[in-house]
Design a protein around this motif. Structure first.
Motif, PDB file in Angstrom:
ATOM      1  N   UNK A  24       0.854  -1.186   0.000  1.00 40.08           N
ATOM      2  CA  UNK A  24       0.000   0.000   0.000  1.00 40.08           C
ATOM      3  C   UNK A  24       0.889   1.235   0.000  1.00 40.08           C
ATOM      4  N   UNK A  25       0.662   2.132  -0.952  1.00 38.07           N
ATOM      5  CA  UNK A  25       1.428   3.378  -1.019  1.00 38.07           C
ATOM      6  C   UNK A  25       0.790   4.410  -0.117  1.00 38.07           C
ATOM      7  N   UNK A  26       1.613   4.985   0.747  1.00 37.80           N
ATOM      8  CA  UNK A  26       1.165   6.065   1.617  1.00 37.80           C
ATOM      9  C   UNK A  26       1.771   7.375   1.155  1.00 37.80           C
ATOM     10  N   UNK A  29       6.005   3.282   1.093  1.00 42.07           N
ATOM     11  CA  UNK A  29       5.198   2.146   0.669  1.00 42.07           C
ATOM     12  C   UNK A  29       5.229   1.152   1.811  1.00 42.07           C
ATOM     13  N   UNK A  30       4.065   0.687   2.196  1.00 43.42           N
ATOM     14  CA  UNK A  30       3.930  -0.182   3.360  1.00 43.42           C
ATOM     15  C   UNK A  30       3.611  -1.604   2.932  1.00 43.42           C
ATOM     16  N   UNK A  85      10.262   0.465   4.897  1.00 49.71           N
ATOM     17  CA  UNK A  85      11.697   0.354   4.682  1.00 49.71           C
ATOM     18  C   UNK A  85      12.448   1.189   5.721  1.00 49.71           C
ATOM     19  N   UNK A  86      12.762   0.555   6.838  1.00 52.26           N
ATOM     20  CA  UNK A  86      13.451   1.239   7.914  1.00 52.26           C
ATOM     21  C   UNK A  86      14.225   0.203   8.723  1.00 52.26           C
ATOM     22  N   UNK A 113      -3.410   0.663  10.957  1.00 53.10           N
ATOM     23  CA  UNK A 113      -1.986   0.384  10.721  1.00 53.10           C
ATOM     24  C   UNK A 113      -1.352   1.487   9.876  1.00 53.10           C
ATOM     25  N   UNK A 114      -2.017   1.842   8.785  1.00 52.72           N
ATOM     26  CA  UNK A 114      -1.471   2.875   7.897  1.00 52.72           C
ATOM     27  C   UNK A 114      -1.430   4.235   8.575  1.00 52.72           C
TER      28      UNK A 114
END
Length: 166
Positions: free
Chosen positions: A41-43, A47-48, A68-69, A130-131
């Motif tokens: 899912x793009x925030x 991107x999650x 990505x962390x 979550x998002x």
């Protein structure tokens, strides 16, 4: 129909509900296993990767949302403190720092004990929670990792809301 841990029947597999939600929202997804699905899912900020896993023994639908962390070892303590500060503010779900991969992720579980079914609204609400959490606190993690800020300062900066346009 799938059987519950109490021997009852469940009308629809909970991951089927999540797959339908992904399809309706045109999210890319991969369902290699019956009990698992991974959705991209793009925030606004990243991107999650939202993963749902059905845990039949617990009759629970587990959701994790990662981005990505990677937390290098010298920043782990600060990220751990930041995670604790963030979790104090969350009513639904929590953030974890997974030590074996040094990845920060949001986690929650939807308990469907006794044969309860997962609904489109429930699964949608879990994805939204979550998002929202990830979008709200993504920058705080970035402030600690890349800007050298302390956890308390980072959470204050991430909570700062700008209004209007310049």
């Amino acid at each position: 129909f799938i059987e519950t841990s109490a021997g009852e029947e469940r009308r629809e597999h909970p991951v089927d509900v999540v797959e339908r939600l992904a399809a309706v929202n045109d999210w890319a997804f991969d369902r290699a296993e019956t009990d698992e699905i991974s959705i991209l899912v793009s925030g606004r900020l990243a991107t999650y990767d939202v993963a749902f896993t059905w845990l039949p023994d617990l009759e629970s639908l587990h959701v994790s949302c990662s981005f990505d962390l990677k937390a290098p070892s010298h920043k782990r303590m600060a990220i751990g403190e930041l995670t604790q500060l963030i979790n104090e503010q969350l009513w639904l779900g929590h953030f974890d720092l997974w030590s074996h991969q040094d990845v920060v992720m949001f986690r929650h579980a939807l308990c469907l004990a006794g044969g309860a079914g997962a609904s489109d609204a429930q699964c949608g609400a879990v994805v939204k929670a979550a998002l929202d959490a990830c979008e709200t606190y993504y920058q705080a993690f970035q402030f600690v990792l890349w800007a050298g800020r302390g956890p308390r300062e980072a959470i204050a900066m991430a909570a700062f809301e700008t209004r209007g346009t310049a």
